[in-house]
Design an enzyme around this catalytic site. Structure first.
Site, PDB file in Angstrom:
ATOM      1  N   SER A   1       2.645  -2.000  10.500  1.00  0.00           N
ATOM      2  CA  SER A   1       4.077  -2.104  10.763  1.00  0.00           C
ATOM      3  C   SER A   1       4.637  -3.488  10.456  1.00  0.00           C
ATOM      4  O   SER A   1       5.527  -3.975  11.148  1.00  0.00           O
ATOM      5  CB  SER A   1       4.399  -1.687  12.202  1.00  0.00           C
TER       6      SER A   1
ATOM      7  N   GLU B   1      -6.089  -4.841  10.227  1.00  0.00           N
ATOM      8  CA  GLU B   1      -5.065  -3.831  10.510  1.00  0.00           C
ATOM      9  C   GLU B   1      -5.422  -3.101  11.800  1.00  0.00           C
ATOM     10  O   GLU B   1      -6.226  -2.162  11.780  1.00  0.00           O
ATOM     11  CB  GLU B   1      -4.984  -2.822   9.366  1.00  0.00           C
TER      12      GLU B   1
ATOM     13  N   LYS C   1       0.134   4.235  -0.439  1.00  0.00           N
ATOM     14  CA  LYS C   1      -0.540   5.430   0.101  1.00  0.00           C
ATOM     15  C   LYS C   1      -0.243   6.650  -0.791  1.00  0.00           C
ATOM     16  O   LYS C   1      -0.098   6.492  -1.994  1.00  0.00           O
ATOM     17  CB  LYS C   1      -0.121   5.663   1.561  1.00  0.00           C
TER      18      LYS C   1
ATOM     19  N   ASN D   1       0.864  -1.176   0.000  1.00  0.00           N
ATOM     20  CA  ASN D   1       0.000   0.000   0.000  1.00  0.00           C
ATOM     21  C   ASN D   1       0.903   1.228   0.000  1.00  0.00           C
ATOM     22  O   ASN D   1       1.456   1.606   1.033  1.00  0.00           O
ATOM     23  CB  ASN D   1      -0.907  -0.027   1.247  1.00  0.00           C
TER      24      ASN D   1
ATOM     25  N   HIS E   1      -9.851   1.307   4.342  1.00  0.00           N
ATOM     26  CA  HIS E   1      -8.606   1.471   5.096  1.00  0.00           C
ATOM     27  C   HIS E   1      -8.881   2.410   6.279  1.00  0.00           C
ATOM     28  O   HIS E   1      -9.674   3.345   6.173  1.00  0.00           O
ATOM     29  CB  HIS E   1      -7.517   2.050   4.195  1.00  0.00           C
TER      30      HIS E   1
ATOM     31  N   GLY F   1       1.709   2.366  10.766  1.00  0.00           N
ATOM     32  CA  GLY F   1       2.668   3.463  10.653  1.00  0.00           C
ATOM     33  C   GLY F   1       3.321   3.838  11.964  1.00  0.00           C
ATOM     34  O   GLY F   1       3.980   4.874  12.058  1.00  0.00           O
TER      35      GLY F   1
ATOM     36  N   GLU G   1      -7.372   4.809   7.435  1.00  0.00           N
ATOM     37  CA  GLU G   1      -7.187   6.242   7.144  1.00  0.00           C
ATOM     38  C   GLU G   1      -8.411   6.812   6.440  1.00  0.00           C
ATOM     39  O   GLU G   1      -8.773   7.978   6.639  1.00  0.00           O
ATOM     40  CB  GLU G   1      -5.900   6.438   6.322  1.00  0.00           C
TER      41      GLU G   1
END
Ligand code: PGA
Length: 254
Positions: free
Chosen positions: A215, A169, A11, A9, A97, A175, A99
Site C-alpha cells: 500500500s 512487504e 501483477k 508491480n 512475492h 493491497g 502472492e
C-alpha cells in the site's frame, strides 16, 4: 550507498491496450522521464518483449518479470525460464512475492533455486520477504523475515548477493490500504540491513537496496522514502495509474 529504486508491480492487471496506454502515460510524465533514480516496471510475461523495446530510449528504466520457473529448461508446460527472460532483454525478476508464496505454495527452497537461476542469467532478483498479520501479532515478524533470508537468499556468496534487491512487504499491507507505519518500516528495514551486515559485511549491507512494499502510494511515499533504511518502493495498486506512480517517483527524487 544503496541505489534508490521505484519499482512497479503490475501483477495480473490490464489487457494489452491498458498496458500500452499506461506505458505511454508514464513516458509522458516528466517525473518519470527525468528521474535521476532507477525505475523498474514488472509486467506480465506476455508484455515483456514489447515493454523491453518501449523502454529503450530511457537509460534509467528497466523491465522485470514477476516470476520465473525454478527449472532451467524442459517439459514444464506453461512455465517460463530465466534463460528465456534474459534472452529478450529482461533485467530483473521478482522472486518470492507473497502472492507466489501463499497462492502457489512456493517454498524457500524453490525461491533459492529461482534466485540462483536469475543471477546465472545475469539478471537481478528482487527478492520479496515479509510476515503475515498473525505472525506479527505473535511477535514473530523478525524471525519470519530472518528465516526467509537465510533459506532463500543467504546461500549466495557476497558477490552474487550484492547484485540482489530486497523488498520488504508485510503481507498485511499488500493491497489492503493499510501501510506499515514509518516506525514499523524503518525498524524492519534496519533489522534486515543488520542481518546482511552480520552475514556478509557492512559494505554489502550499506549498498543493498531494500525497498518497501505494501500500500505504498503517492500520499505516503515521501514519508516512507525519507526513512534511513528505506531505499524506495515496490508498488502494486498505485503503479497502475501513471499519475500516482509519477508522484511516487517524484517523492523518490526529493
Ligand atoms: P500494493 O502491492 O502496493 O497494491 O499493496 C504491493 C506488492 O504486492 O508488491
Amino acid at each position: 550507498m544503496a541505489q534508490k529504486i521505484a519499482a512497479a508491480n503490475w501483477k495480473m492487471h490490464g489487457d494489452f491496450n491498458f498496458v500500452t496506454d499506461l506505458t505511454q502515460n508514464l513516458f509522458a510524465d516528466k517525473a518519470i522521464v527525468n528521474s535521476k533514480q532507477n525505475i523498474i516496471l514488472a509486467a506480465p510475461y506476455v508484455y515483456l518483449k514489447w515493454l523491453v523495446d518501449a523502454i529503450k530510449p530511457y537509460k534509467h528504466i528497466y523491465v522485470a518479470a514477476q516470476n520465473c520457473s525454478n527449472h532451467s529448461k524442459g517439459a514444464y508446460t506453461g512455465e517460463v525460464s530465466a534463460e528465456m527472460l534474459a534472452s529478450i532483454g529482461v533485467s530483473h525478476v521478482i522472486i518470492g512475492h507473497s502472492e507466489r508464496r501463499s497462492i502457489y505454495n512456493e517454498t524457500d527452497a524453490e525461491l533459492a533455486v529461482k534466485a540462483a537461476l536469475v543471477l546465472q542469467h545475469k539478471m537481478i532478483p528482487i527478492f520479496c520477504i515479509g510476515e503475515l498479520l498473525t505472525q506479527r501479532e505473535m511477535g514473530r515478524h523478525f524471525n519470519v523475515v530472518e528465516e526467509q533470508l537465510w533459506h532463500g537468499l543467504f546461500q549466495l556468496d557476497a558477490d552474487d548477493f550484492s547484485k540482489c534487491i530486497i523488498a520488504y512487504e508485510p503481507v498485511w499491507a499488500i493491497g489492503t490500504g493499510v501501510t506499515a507505519s514509518p516506525e514499523q518500516a524503518q525498524e524492519m528495514h534496519a533489522f534486515i540491513r543488520g542481518l546482511i551486515a552480520e552475514k556478509y559485511n557492512d559494505d554489502v549491507a550499506k549498498n543493498t537496496s531494500i525497498l518497501y512494499g505494501g500500500s505504498c502510494n503517492e500520499k505516503n511515499a515521501a514519508t516512507l522514502f525519507s526513512l534511513a533504511d528505506v531505499d524506495g518502493g515496490l508498488v502494486g495498486g498505485a503503479s497502475l495509474k501513471a499519475d500516482s506512480f509519477g508522484q511516487i517517483v517524484l517523492a523518490l527524487n526529493k
